[in-house]
Design an enzyme around this catalytic site. Structure first.
Site, mmCIF file in Angstrom:
data_model
loop_
_atom_site.group_PDB
_atom_site.id
_atom_site.type_symbol
_atom_site.label_atom_id
_atom_site.label_comp_id
_atom_site.label_asym_id
_atom_site.label_seq_id
_atom_site.Cartn_x
_atom_site.Cartn_y
_atom_site.Cartn_z
ATOM 1 N N ASP A 21 -13.300 15.593 4.490
ATOM 2 C CA ASP A 21 -14.148 14.425 4.249
ATOM 3 C C ASP A 21 -15.516 14.849 3.698
ATOM 4 O O ASP A 21 -15.993 15.946 3.981
ATOM 5 C CB ASP A 21 -14.318 13.656 5.566
ATOM 6 N N ASN A 69 -6.145 4.969 1.704
ATOM 7 C CA ASN A 69 -6.930 5.325 0.511
ATOM 8 C C ASN A 69 -6.568 4.510 -0.738
ATOM 9 O O ASN A 69 -7.346 4.446 -1.689
ATOM 10 C CB ASN A 69 -6.807 6.826 0.192
HETATM 11 C C1 FPP Z 1 -12.428 12.166 1.628
HETATM 12 O O1 FPP Z 1 -13.738 12.191 1.114
HETATM 13 C C2 FPP Z 1 -11.513 12.849 0.701
HETATM 14 C C3 FPP Z 1 -10.452 12.266 0.082
HETATM 15 C C4 FPP Z 1 -10.070 10.862 0.284
HETATM 16 C C5 FPP Z 1 -9.619 13.019 -0.889
HETATM 17 C C6 FPP Z 1 -9.402 14.474 -0.613
HETATM 18 C C7 FPP Z 1 -8.879 15.115 -1.829
HETATM 19 C C8 FPP Z 1 -9.114 16.372 -2.229
HETATM 20 C C9 FPP Z 1 -9.880 17.341 -1.421
HETATM 21 C C10 FPP Z 1 -8.642 16.897 -3.542
HETATM 22 C C11 FPP Z 1 -7.300 16.455 -3.977
HETATM 23 C C12 FPP Z 1 -6.273 17.457 -3.754
HETATM 24 C C13 FPP Z 1 -4.950 17.216 -3.885
HETATM 25 C C14 FPP Z 1 -3.947 18.252 -3.634
HETATM 26 C C15 FPP Z 1 -4.467 15.864 -4.271
HETATM 27 P P1 FPP Z 1 -14.490 10.812 0.854
HETATM 28 O O2 FPP Z 1 -14.207 10.352 -0.519
HETATM 29 O O3 FPP Z 1 -14.106 9.822 1.920
HETATM 30 O O4 FPP Z 1 -15.978 11.245 1.003
HETATM 31 P P2 FPP Z 1 -17.181 10.345 1.541
HETATM 32 O O5 FPP Z 1 -16.894 10.036 2.985
HETATM 33 O O6 FPP Z 1 -18.374 11.211 1.370
HETATM 34 O O7 FPP Z 1 -17.232 9.104 0.681
#
Ligand code: FPP
Length: 236
Positions: A21, A69
């Site tokens: 995250d 998501n």
């Molecule tokens: C959460 O951060 C992260 C995600 C929803 C996506 C995670 C994806 C990756 C690390 C890369 C993709 C890799 C593959 C293999 C598909 P957030 O967007 O919720 O962050 P925030 O809380 O700061 O908004």
């Protein structure tokens, strides 16, 4: 105690799970679009695999895309799908050369056919590798997993009552040991539907560090914290 003895005493978790995250906030802090944060997150994922392997972790699971998501803006969902494709195209050979076996866990039928084909190829290609197992959770939700397991049992009911063992055997990846340590980056203190059944006795580690900044030192910190804990599984 000598440093060497202390080192030998360290408990290394067999299975580490990570909620990656903080990508969005990492990008925002730099004035970049959110998808650039996910791109940086994908690079951090590659590094984390190397680091976990060299630190002796045998199973590493990563929450890359939850069932919730899909509710994000279409542009962000499209960006994440693009990265998924990129990952399947560019990162599998390197994983294979390091002896990693990769698996994708979740409701894969929701993804486009080319992604599903890429997943199938990556899983088949790396099936025989035994250095480290990488489990990428995509369109995964812990509640959905339990519902699916219950429906599996209902479809072919066992003789006698349902047991923890029979239910567990219908989870998405029953051969993978339950996570010993669950890490969440990005400062939130919740599990967001990750490994609900499997994480019943996991140790939790939370850090404010955003996922793209979660480097080897941060992983070592998490493992250090785990190493100092006593797991009692409900006993006195
Ligand atoms: C959460 O951060 C992260 C995600 C929803 C996506 C995670 C994806 C990756 C690390 C890369 C993709 C890799 C593959 C293999 C598909 P957030 O967007 O919720 O962050 P925030 O809380 O700061 O908004």
């Amino acid at each position: 105690m000598a440093d060497k003895d202390k080192e030998e005493e360290k408990k290394i978790p067999l299975h580490v799970g990570i909620i990656m995250d903080g990508n969005g906030r990492w990008a925002k802090r730099r004035g970049l679009p959110r998808v650039m944060g996910h791109k940086a997150g994908m690079e951090a994922l590659e590094e984390a695999i190397d680091n976990a392997h060299s630190l002796g972790v045998r199973y590493l699971s990563l929450y890359a895309f939850s069932t919730e998501n899909w509710k994000r803006l279409p542009s962000e969902v499209a960006g994440l799908m693009g990265l998924f494709r990129l990952y399947l195209k560019n990162k599998i050979e390197k994983l294979h050369s390091r002896g990693a076996r990769i698996r994708f866990v979740g409701k894969l039928e929701a993804f486009a056919p080319d992604i599903r084909n890429g997943v199938r190829f990556a899983e088949e290609y790396t099936r025989g590798n035994t250095e480290i197992d990488i489990i990428i959770c995509v369109n995964y939700g812990g509640r959905q997993e339990i519902v699916d397991a219950v429906n599996c049992l209902l479809a072919a009911p066992p003789d006698g009552p349902v047991t923890e063992e029979s239910l567990r055997s219908k989870m998405y990846a029953p051969d993978i040991p339950d996570p010993d340590l669950l890490i969440r980056t990005g400062g939130e203190l919740r599990m967001s539907n990750f490994w609900l059944w499997e994480g019943a006795y996991s140790e939790y580690y939370f850090t404010d560090v955003y996922w793209p900044d979660f480097d080897r030192t941060e992983l070592e910190r998490a493992l250090e914290s785990y190493s100092g804990r006593e797991r009692r599984y409900g006993t006195a």
